[in-house]
Design a protein around this motif. Structure first.
Motif, short mmCIF file in Angstrom:
data_model
loop_
_atom_site.label_atom_id
_atom_site.label_comp_id
_atom_site.label_asym_id
_atom_site.label_seq_id
_atom_site.Cartn_x
_atom_site.Cartn_y
_atom_site.Cartn_z
N CYS A 1 -28.51 95.90 23.61
CA CYS A 1 -27.69 97.10 23.38
C CYS A 1 -26.30 96.64 22.97
CB CYS A 1 -27.63 97.93 24.65
SG CYS A 1 -26.77 99.50 24.45
N VAL B 1 -23.55 97.93 28.14
CA VAL B 1 -23.94 97.33 26.85
C VAL B 1 -23.92 95.81 27.01
CG1 VAL B 1 -23.04 99.27 25.53
CG2 VAL B 1 -21.60 97.25 25.89
N LEU C 1 -29.67 105.10 28.58
CA LEU C 1 -29.74 103.81 27.91
C LEU C 1 -30.83 102.93 28.52
CD1 LEU C 1 -25.99 102.89 27.29
CD2 LEU C 1 -27.69 103.67 25.63
N ARG D 1 -33.97 101.39 26.48
CA ARG D 1 -34.22 99.94 26.47
C ARG D 1 -35.71 99.64 26.57
NH1 ARG D 1 -30.09 96.15 27.36
NH2 ARG D 1 -28.02 97.00 27.78
#
Length: 249
Positions: free
Chosen positions: A48, A179, A149, A153
């Motif tokens: 990310c 991130v 997120l 992933r």
């Protein structure tokens, strides 16, 4: 997951988007950037990556888009997220629907299947910014953002997030813990050294990992303010460079 296809004629903006018809040196520049990103973050798990700049108009959104397109050429599962919930541009640049998008997902007004759009010709998925919220910072630092997120992933190989400039608002910095690293965009003869220094200071305080710099609109001599490890130029006057991996100290 929504599927998007466009019948629009090529515009001036399209010439800045990476494709098989892009000038050779532009393609080679993004291949070099892509390779450096791959070596900066080894391993088979999802990466990310946040793309930002010190100030506005340095080319961060175009860089984020083209880097996503470059990874799509490798048949990677790629998601591009417009995380600029104040002045989003990804939807307009890519010619996709503006909403539903990220903000709608975070407040529960849409599902991922409704919000994520797929451009089959480019082999990437895109999550637009969505409706502009009254408090973007609150949304980005929310538990829902972290959980979203983490969910993505599990579905993608690479996630690229276009974030607001570091010196304008705190939105980019607050995502440093979710991130894997930052790519910082600087523009030749525009981005001041003091702005870059201030940007690095902000990221250092957040213990952020800086993967490198992308140098835009430079000439073949490397410009007056910054030099880069990789440097290419094509006829549109837009060039790219990539610096070395570093941890902000």
């Amino acid at each position: 997951m929504a599927i998007f296809s466009s019948k629009k004629k090529q515009t001036e903006q399209d010439t800045f988007l990476l494709s098989k018809d892009s000038p050779f040196l532009m393609q080679e520049a993004y291949k070099a950037l892509r390779t450096n990103v791959q070596f900066s973050l080894p391993g088979n798990d999802c990466k990310c990556i946040a793309v930002t700049s010190a100030e506005r108009a340095d080319g961060k959104s175009t860089t984020a888009i083209n880097l996503a397109l470059a990874f799509g050429q490798l048949d990677k599962r790629v998601l591009l997220i417009d995380g600029d919930l104040r002045l989003p541009t990804v939807a307009k640049k890519m010619g996709i629907k503006k909403e539903p998008g990220l903000s709608d997902l975070l407040v529960g007004e849409a599902t991922a299947e409704q919000a994520v759009q797929t451009r089959k010709k480019d082999n990437i998925s895109i999550l637009a910014a969505g409706k502009l919220p009254p408090d973007p910072t609150w949304l980005l630092e929310s538990k829902q953002m972290k959980e979203l997120l983490e969910c993505f992933r599990g579905e993608y190989d690479y996630i690229f997030i276009d974030l607001p400039p570091v010196l304008t608002v705190t939105d980019a910095v607050i995502l440093s813990h979710v991130v894997d690293g930052f790519l910082l965009v600087v523009q030749n003869e525009r981005t001041e050294h003091k702005a870059v220094t201030a940007m690095l200071d902000q990221l250092r305080l957040a213990n952020a990992k800086v993967l490198g710099f992308v140098y835009t609109q430079a000439d073949l001599t490397g410009g007056k303010r910054y030099s880069s490890r990789y440097h290419y130029k094509y006829k549109y006057g837009y060039s790219y460079g990539y610096g070395s991996q570093r941890k902000v100290q």
